[in-house]
Design a protein around this motif. Sequence first.
Motif, short mmCIF file in Angstrom:
data_model
loop_
_atom_site.label_atom_id
_atom_site.label_comp_id
_atom_site.label_asym_id
_atom_site.label_seq_id
_atom_site.Cartn_x
_atom_site.Cartn_y
_atom_site.Cartn_z
N GLY A 115 0.72 -1.37 0.56
CA GLY A 115 -0.02 -0.29 -0.18
C GLY A 115 0.46 1.55 0.45
O GLY A 115 0.08 1.92 0.06
N TYR A 116 2.02 1.10 0.03
CA TYR A 116 3.10 2.47 0.03
C TYR A 116 3.97 1.96 -1.36
O TYR A 116 4.72 0.70 -1.23
CB TYR A 116 3.06 2.65 1.03
N ASP A 117 5.36 2.79 -0.96
CA ASP A 117 6.37 3.20 -2.32
C ASP A 117 7.17 3.37 -0.81
O ASP A 117 7.39 4.37 -0.52
CB ASP A 117 6.30 4.07 -3.07
N PRO A 118 8.25 2.32 -0.20
CA PRO A 118 9.49 2.46 0.21
C PRO A 118 10.73 3.74 0.40
O PRO A 118 10.56 4.56 0.85
CB PRO A 118 9.96 1.62 0.29
N MET A 119 10.35 3.85 -1.61
CA MET A 119 11.44 5.29 -1.94
C MET A 119 10.40 6.56 -2.10
O MET A 119 11.21 7.62 -2.39
CB MET A 119 12.13 4.78 -3.57
N ALA A 120 9.56 6.43 -1.30
CA ALA A 120 8.36 8.21 -1.61
C ALA A 120 7.63 8.31 -0.71
O ALA A 120 7.36 9.61 -0.14
CB ALA A 120 8.13 7.42 -2.70
N ALA A 121 7.45 6.99 0.64
CA ALA A 121 6.98 7.56 1.58
C ALA A 121 7.28 8.08 3.11
O ALA A 121 6.69 7.27 4.40
CB ALA A 121 5.76 6.12 1.48
N PHE A 122 9.08 8.24 2.59
CA PHE A 122 9.34 8.54 3.97
C PHE A 122 10.39 9.67 3.39
O PHE A 122 11.14 9.77 2.89
CB PHE A 122 10.20 7.18 4.46
N THR A 123 11.10 10.35 5.32
CA THR A 123 11.99 10.54 4.96
C THR A 123 13.06 10.63 5.49
O THR A 123 13.10 9.54 7.03
CB THR A 123 11.83 12.24 5.62
N PRO A 124 14.28 10.42 5.01
CA PRO A 124 15.51 9.51 5.30
C PRO A 124 16.02 10.04 6.56
O PRO A 124 16.06 11.66 6.24
CB PRO A 124 16.44 9.11 4.21
N ILE A 125 16.37 10.26 7.68
CA ILE A 125 16.60 10.46 8.76
C ILE A 125 18.61 10.14 8.80
O ILE A 125 18.89 10.83 9.07
CB ILE A 125 15.93 10.55 10.14
N ILE A 126 18.65 8.96 9.31
CA ILE A 126 19.44 8.66 9.71
C ILE A 126 20.26 6.41 9.56
O ILE A 126 19.06 6.27 10.18
CB ILE A 126 20.50 9.28 11.35
N GLN A 127 21.51 6.88 8.90
CA GLN A 127 21.84 5.35 9.21
C GLN A 127 22.60 5.11 10.55
O GLN A 127 23.98 6.21 10.81
CB GLN A 127 22.50 4.83 8.04
N LEU A 128 21.72 4.23 11.39
CA LEU A 128 22.59 4.15 12.81
C LEU A 128 23.71 2.86 13.21
O LEU A 128 24.65 2.93 13.15
CB LEU A 128 21.33 3.65 14.02
N VAL A 129 23.36 2.06 12.74
CA VAL A 129 24.64 0.94 12.78
C VAL A 129 24.72 0.12 10.99
O VAL A 129 23.53 -0.27 10.21
CB VAL A 129 24.00 -0.12 13.68
N ASN A 130 25.55 -0.60 11.47
CA ASN A 130 25.73 -1.34 10.07
C ASN A 130 26.41 -2.83 11.33
O ASN A 130 27.00 -3.29 11.63
CB ASN A 130 26.92 -1.48 9.09
N LEU A 131 24.98 -4.39 10.59
CA LEU A 131 26.43 -5.62 11.27
C LEU A 131 26.15 -6.32 10.36
O LEU A 131 25.68 -6.55 9.74
CB LEU A 131 24.87 -5.86 11.92
#
Length: 330
Positions: A115-131
């Motif tokens: 029901g939403y397009d992940p590439m348009a539905a959000f404002t990116p804020i910060i990448q926290l971690v890589n595991l």
Amino acid sequence: MRNSMSRRALGALGAGLLGAPALPGRAAASTWPDRTVTLVVPFTPGGASDTLARVISQHFPRFANGQTLVVENRPGAGGLVSGGYVAGQRPDGNILLMADIGANAIGKELNPRLGYDPMAAFTPIIQLVNLPAVLFAHPSVPERSVQEVIAKAMASPDSYTYASAGVGNGSHLFMALLCRRAGVSMVHVPYRSGSEIVTSVLRGETQLGFPSLSSALQQLKAGSIRAIAMGNPGGSPAMPGLPPVSDTLPGFDIAVWYGVAAPADVAPELAQRINEVFGAVVALDEVRDGVFRTQAGQVVGGSPADFGRFLQREYDTWTPVIREGGIRTE
């Protein structure tokens, strides 16, 4: 879909050249937060993302005007339940998402009826971690290197079975990418979590797994399962000397990652303020040390625009793997 992200997320967040929209956040950026903030986690309590969220919540008030960060678990559909919920909220910074690959990069490819397009539905804020992720095998598997695994798979297609934490989960896509790059095929057996991957291989139900290192580290150190390779070129101090997949398949570079995203159209000033708060929390020595100690991971940080560009790269990396592999969750 990808262009909409560039216009809305990168342009607005990176430089604000188009001017700040008349949306909640512009005037309130300097005072955010003025109430309790909710961080929605797409998975059940006890997992890597939930653990990280709760560590952040402990230190959040110190940098957030004394306000509380509440962790709310909304599991389901590989992160898409939480993604759909947060995407429909007001862009005022009070309800945020613990971002991951499913909800924020590839969900539409996995389920075209999403029901939403992940590439348009959000404002990116910060990448926290890589595991870091690790390729491992049951002790009965005679092959001890990526080269040997690929050679066996070429000689006997579908002779290997591998476990994942579910269709479209990172642990599924990591192995699908390896198979695609090597030109081989293996039999996928989906489970529901990283711990179930380890259990499946331990029991000999499957032969291989490619989850986060943190989910397998205890059994690897005990010798119950055998590590073959790291997913990222830099490896991990937690597994010194273990070669990366990129030694055999140049350019192979994968990791489990988590970040923070907000609903679309958050004003740039507010997005920057939220970024600074979360960035200050994960910059704390005790948080960095805890991420490494408990999850063998690394804090990333960076700007909203940095995270937006990272999400675009993830989309570009995994979309052909999903499409060519016919991977679907619907």
